[in-house]
Design an enzyme around this catalytic site. Sequence first.
Site: not given
Ligand code: IMP
Length: 183
Positions: A112-114
């Site tokens: 998502d955000s990474g």
């Molecule tokens: P990031 O650090 O923002 O990339 O978030 C990654 C984590 O957020 C993933 O491993 C998921 O656990 C959670 N996440 C992000 N988007 C979604 C979604 O659409 N549904 C459920 N979990 C999400």
Amino acid sequence: MSAVSTDPRLGGSILERIVYDEDTLARRVTELGAEITAAYPDGELLVLGLLKGSFIFLSDLVRAIRRPLQVDFLVAASYGDAMVSSGNVRLVYDPETRLEGKHILLVEDIVDSGRTLQRLMAVLGERQPRSLEICALLHKRIAHDLQHDVRFVGFDAPHEFLIGYGLDHAENYRHLPFIGSLQ
Ligand code: IMP
Ligand code: MG
């Protein structure tokens, strides 16, 4: 649509739609397994699953990789119950396995955000692996915080909140065998 809303696993919640059904997921995971098999002709491969979201994807994926490998897990806490990323990433469990000299494949459910991956790649890179790559089932392509390529991607995901096949909302719906968009 009525089949979706009456699914007993949803406990009355309504899904907007099914985004990836079981067959679609199975076909793509098989392809990813073949891609990964071809990408690692030699060396030791350690597949590191990021808990909890990757647990179903990882279990299907490793069975589609046709070469020797080891499996371990990482726990990084980030989201809580919210549908938006807090940006805080905590490493709760560190793998026991030696990483030095091995090909490390970090497996994530969705990028998502990474931020989660950005943090983890820095930590794991310090342990002198032979290579360090990311495999994500879903990629929202909005990860401005991630400075690494995601080498293996299952699907470019829509910008909706997705549940099922390991993905949760407040710890629910991980057990759905398909991926749906929550209303
Ligand atoms: P990031 O650090 O923002 O990339 O978030 C990654 C984590 O957020 C993933 O491993 C998921 O656990 C959670 N996440 C992000 N988007 C979604 C979604 O659409 N549904 C459920 N979990 C999400
Ligand atoms: Mg989650």
